[in-house]
Every structure is written in C-alpha cells, then in structure tokens.
Design a protein around this motif. Structure first.
Motif, PDB file in Angstrom:
ATOM      1  N   VAL A  57      -3.369  -7.598  21.752  1.00  0.00           N
ATOM      2  CA  VAL A  57      -2.609  -6.391  22.028  1.00  0.00           C
ATOM      3  C   VAL A  57      -1.621  -6.728  23.129  1.00  0.00           C
ATOM      4  CG1 VAL A  57      -2.713  -4.014  22.807  1.00  0.00           C
ATOM      5  CG2 VAL A  57      -4.525  -4.934  21.376  1.00  0.00           C
ATOM      6  N   GLU A  58      -0.370  -6.547  22.821  1.00  0.00           N
ATOM      7  CA  GLU A  58       0.652  -6.836  23.818  1.00  0.00           C
ATOM      8  C   GLU A  58       1.162  -5.529  24.399  1.00  0.00           C
ATOM      9  OE1 GLU A  58       3.760  -9.469  22.634  1.00  0.00           O
ATOM     10  OE2 GLU A  58       2.412 -10.612  21.352  1.00  0.00           O
ATOM     11  N   THR A  59       1.066  -5.423  25.674  1.00  0.00           N
ATOM     12  CA  THR A  59       1.606  -4.254  26.344  1.00  0.00           C
ATOM     13  C   THR A  59       2.708  -4.712  27.276  1.00  0.00           C
ATOM     14  OG1 THR A  59      -0.047  -4.414  28.061  1.00  0.00           O
ATOM     15  CG2 THR A  59      -0.551  -2.964  26.233  1.00  0.00           C
ATOM     16  N   VAL A  60       3.854  -4.136  27.081  1.00  0.00           N
ATOM     17  CA  VAL A  60       4.984  -4.456  27.937  1.00  0.00           C
ATOM     18  C   VAL A  60       5.191  -3.279  28.863  1.00  0.00           C
ATOM     19  CG1 VAL A  60       7.421  -5.017  27.993  1.00  0.00           C
ATOM     20  CG2 VAL A  60       5.999  -5.863  26.132  1.00  0.00           C
ATOM     21  N   SER A  61       5.011  -3.515  30.124  1.00  0.00           N
ATOM     22  CA  SER A  61       5.149  -2.447  31.095  1.00  0.00           C
ATOM     23  C   SER A  61       6.137  -2.906  32.162  1.00  0.00           C
ATOM     24  CB  SER A  61       3.797  -2.119  31.708  1.00  0.00           C
ATOM     25  OG  SER A  61       3.928  -1.084  32.632  1.00  0.00           O
ATOM     26  N   THR A  62       7.218  -2.224  32.227  1.00  0.00           N
ATOM     27  CA  THR A  62       8.215  -2.578  33.230  1.00  0.00           C
ATOM     28  C   THR A  62       7.865  -1.905  34.552  1.00  0.00           C
ATOM     29  OG1 THR A  62       9.621  -0.701  32.676  1.00  0.00           O
ATOM     30  CG2 THR A  62       9.983  -2.745  31.444  1.00  0.00           C
ATOM     31  N   ASN A  63       8.541  -2.356  35.583  1.00  0.00           N
ATOM     32  CA  ASN A  63       8.312  -1.744  36.894  1.00  0.00           C
ATOM     33  C   ASN A  63       8.764  -0.291  36.898  1.00  0.00           C
ATOM     34  OD1 ASN A  63       7.164  -3.995  38.018  1.00  0.00           O
ATOM     35  ND2 ASN A  63       9.120  -4.830  38.722  1.00  0.00           N
ATOM     36  N   ALA A  64       9.798   0.021  36.104  1.00  0.00           N
ATOM     37  CA  ALA A  64      10.264   1.410  36.031  1.00  0.00           C
ATOM     38  C   ALA A  64       9.200   2.307  35.412  1.00  0.00           C
ATOM     39  CB  ALA A  64      11.553   1.487  35.230  1.00  0.00           C
ATOM     40  N   ASP A  65       8.518   1.798  34.371  1.00  0.00           N
ATOM     41  CA  ASP A  65       7.439   2.590  33.761  1.00  0.00           C
ATOM     42  C   ASP A  65       6.283   2.781  34.732  1.00  0.00           C
ATOM     43  OD1 ASP A  65       8.431   3.320  31.318  1.00  0.00           O
ATOM     44  OD2 ASP A  65       7.616   1.592  30.245  1.00  0.00           O
ATOM     45  N   LYS A  66       5.958   1.731  35.450  1.00  0.00           N
ATOM     46  CA  LYS A  66       4.875   1.857  36.434  1.00  0.00           C
ATOM     47  C   LYS A  66       5.253   2.861  37.517  1.00  0.00           C
ATOM     48  CE  LYS A  66       3.081  -2.787  35.775  1.00  0.00           C
ATOM     49  NZ  LYS A  66       2.898  -4.118  36.356  1.00  0.00           N
ATOM     50  N   ALA A  90       6.806  19.147  36.161  1.00  0.00           N
ATOM     51  CA  ALA A  90       7.584  17.981  36.591  1.00  0.00           C
ATOM     52  C   ALA A  90       6.824  16.687  36.285  1.00  0.00           C
ATOM     53  CB  ALA A  90       7.905  18.075  38.077  1.00  0.00           C
ATOM     54  N   ALA A  91       5.520  16.687  36.507  1.00  0.00           N
ATOM     55  CA  ALA A  91       4.714  15.494  36.218  1.00  0.00           C
ATOM     56  C   ALA A  91       4.718  15.185  34.729  1.00  0.00           C
ATOM     57  CB  ALA A  91       3.281  15.697  36.721  1.00  0.00           C
ATOM     58  N   VAL A  92       4.611  16.218  33.895  1.00  0.00           N
ATOM     59  CA  VAL A  92       4.637  16.008  32.446  1.00  0.00           C
ATOM     60  C   VAL A  92       5.987  15.468  32.008  1.00  0.00           C
ATOM     61  CG1 VAL A  92       4.590  17.214  30.219  1.00  0.00           C
ATOM     62  CG2 VAL A  92       2.812  17.651  31.914  1.00  0.00           C
ATOM     63  N   VAL A  93       7.067  16.008  32.553  1.00  0.00           N
ATOM     64  CA  VAL A  93       8.407  15.533  32.197  1.00  0.00           C
ATOM     65  C   VAL A  93       8.569  14.065  32.587  1.00  0.00           C
ATOM     66  CG1 VAL A  93      10.857  15.774  32.760  1.00  0.00           C
ATOM     67  CG2 VAL A  93       9.503  17.796  32.229  1.00  0.00           C
ATOM     68  N   VAL A  94       8.116  13.690  33.772  1.00  0.00           N
ATOM     69  CA  VAL A  94       8.220  12.296  34.213  1.00  0.00           C
ATOM     70  C   VAL A  94       7.346  11.410  33.338  1.00  0.00           C
ATOM     71  CG1 VAL A  94       7.698  10.711  36.108  1.00  0.00           C
ATOM     72  CG2 VAL A  94       8.862  12.871  36.568  1.00  0.00           C
ATOM     73  N   PHE A  95       6.131  11.865  33.012  1.00  0.00           N
ATOM     74  CA  PHE A  95       5.233  11.080  32.171  1.00  0.00           C
ATOM     75  C   PHE A  95       5.821  10.864  30.788  1.00  0.00           C
ATOM     76  CE2 PHE A  95       1.795  10.919  29.021  1.00  0.00           C
ATOM     77  CZ  PHE A  95       1.211   9.723  29.385  1.00  0.00           C
ATOM     78  N   ILE A  96       6.395  11.913  30.195  1.00  0.00           N
ATOM     79  CA  ILE A  96       6.952  11.808  28.849  1.00  0.00           C
ATOM     80  C   ILE A  96       8.161  10.875  28.824  1.00  0.00           C
ATOM     81  CG2 ILE A  96       8.167  13.126  27.058  1.00  0.00           C
ATOM     82  CD1 ILE A  96       6.220  15.380  27.574  1.00  0.00           C
ATOM     83  N   SER A  97       8.861  10.749  29.924  1.00  0.00           N
ATOM     84  CA  SER A  97      10.020   9.856  29.957  1.00  0.00           C
ATOM     85  C   SER A  97       9.610   8.385  30.053  1.00  0.00           C
ATOM     86  CB  SER A  97      10.933  10.221  31.122  1.00  0.00           C
ATOM     87  OG  SER A  97      10.318   9.906  32.347  1.00  0.00           O
ATOM     88  N   SER A  98       8.329   8.118  30.344  1.00  0.00           N
ATOM     89  CA  SER A  98       7.870   6.727  30.402  1.00  0.00           C
ATOM     90  C   SER A  98       7.531   6.234  28.997  1.00  0.00           C
ATOM     91  CB  SER A  98       6.637   6.608  31.303  1.00  0.00           C
ATOM     92  OG  SER A  98       5.520   7.193  30.681  1.00  0.00           O
ATOM     93  N   GLU A  99       7.374   4.944  28.858  1.00  0.00           N
ATOM     94  CA  GLU A  99       7.055   4.356  27.549  1.00  0.00           C
ATOM     95  C   GLU A  99       5.690   4.822  27.065  1.00  0.00           C
ATOM     96  OE1 GLU A  99       7.730   2.548  24.122  1.00  0.00           O
ATOM     97  OE2 GLU A  99       9.199   2.682  25.745  1.00  0.00           O
ATOM     98  N   LEU A 158       2.467   8.269  23.434  1.00  0.00           N
ATOM     99  CA  LEU A 158       1.536   9.381  23.264  1.00  0.00           C
ATOM    100  C   LEU A 158       2.128  10.461  22.370  1.00  0.00           C
ATOM    101  CD1 LEU A 158      -1.211  10.602  24.058  1.00  0.00           C
ATOM    102  CD2 LEU A 158      -0.037  11.710  25.952  1.00  0.00           C
ATOM    103  N   LEU A 159       3.400  10.770  22.572  1.00  0.00           N
ATOM    104  CA  LEU A 159       4.056  11.758  21.709  1.00  0.00           C
ATOM    105  C   LEU A 159       4.136  11.276  20.264  1.00  0.00           C
ATOM    106  CD1 LEU A 159       6.978  13.131  23.899  1.00  0.00           C
ATOM    107  CD2 LEU A 159       4.902  14.306  23.198  1.00  0.00           C
ATOM    108  N   ALA A 160       4.444   9.992  20.062  1.00  0.00           N
ATOM    109  CA  ALA A 160       4.484   9.438  18.709  1.00  0.00           C
ATOM    110  C   ALA A 160       3.111   9.506  18.055  1.00  0.00           C
ATOM    111  CB  ALA A 160       4.995   8.001  18.745  1.00  0.00           C
ATOM    112  N   PHE A 161       2.064   9.217  18.832  1.00  0.00           N
ATOM    113  CA  PHE A 161       0.701   9.313  18.312  1.00  0.00           C
ATOM    114  C   PHE A 161       0.379  10.748  17.907  1.00  0.00           C
ATOM    115  CE2 PHE A 161      -3.819  10.161  19.098  1.00  0.00           C
ATOM    116  CZ  PHE A 161      -4.372   9.281  18.171  1.00  0.00           C
TER     117      PHE A 161
END
Length: 127
Positions: free
Chosen positions: A6-15, A53-62, A67-70
C-alpha cells in the motif's frame, strides 16, 4: 504468501491540513467551555463554527478527498443492492428465530445430559 503493498503519498501540506483540522476541533471544544459565561448561543456558535472549519480543512486534504470518494462509492454500491420484499424478510427472520430456539434447546439438553452423566453417574453427587 502474497503481500500487497500500500503506497501512501502524504505531502507536508496534507499533514499540515490534518494537523490544522485537529487543532480547529480542539480549539472549538476549548472555546465552547471557555464561553460558558457568555451564554449557550455563543458556546454553540463557536463550537459549530470551529467544527465546520475543521471539516472544510479536512475535506481539502488528500485524505478527506479519499474519504468523500469512498462515501460516494459506498452510496453507489448500496443502490445496487436488491433488498428483499417484506414477506421474504419476515420469513428469513422467522427462520433465524426458529434456529436460535432449536439451538438453545439442543445446548440446554446437552448441558443437562453432561451434568447428569458427570455428577450423578460418575461422581455420585446426588442432589
């Protein structure tokens, strides 16, 4: 044994986005309790604004996008399900209840038989 990678690509912006979402949730909870003297409207307003605000920030992350696609895929799959008719559902429920009663009787009889064999016949402990 086959292993899947399983490859997970997590950028610093996502973190940073995930960290900011956590901070916003915590800040909204702290704000809720800190504004106890201001009244319930202020408390709930701060709490809801922080959570939104937390949900909006979370949804903007990868991770949020995944999660939305799932969720969309799950809804699509649930729409494909052929649900049983009411009569079929009642019949299957009756079968399950019947099986549970039969198994309960079987286990009770097995327990009582083993109790009789061990305590009365082998050990001789009469009650």
């Amino acid at each position: 044994m086959a292993s899947t990678q399983v490859e997970t690509v997590s950028t610093n912006a996502d973190k940073a986005k995930l960290g900011l979402a956590v901070v916003l949730v915590l800040a909204s909870l702290v704000g809720f309790y800190m504004l106890a003297k201001q009244g319930q409207v202020a408390q709930w307003g701060v709490l809801l604004a922080g959570l939104v605000a937390a949900v909006v920030v979370f949804i903007s992350s990868e991770l949020g996008k995944q999660l939305l696609a799932f969720g969309r895929d799950s809804v699509r799959e649930v729409k494909k399900v052929v649900w049983p008719a009411r009569r079929e559902a009642i019949q299957m429920t009756a079968y399950v209840f019947g099986f549970v009663v039969v198994m309960a009787l079987f286990l009770w009889l097995t327990d009582k038989t083993l109790e009789w064999v061990f305590y009365d016949l082998i050990l001789g402990w009469k009650r």
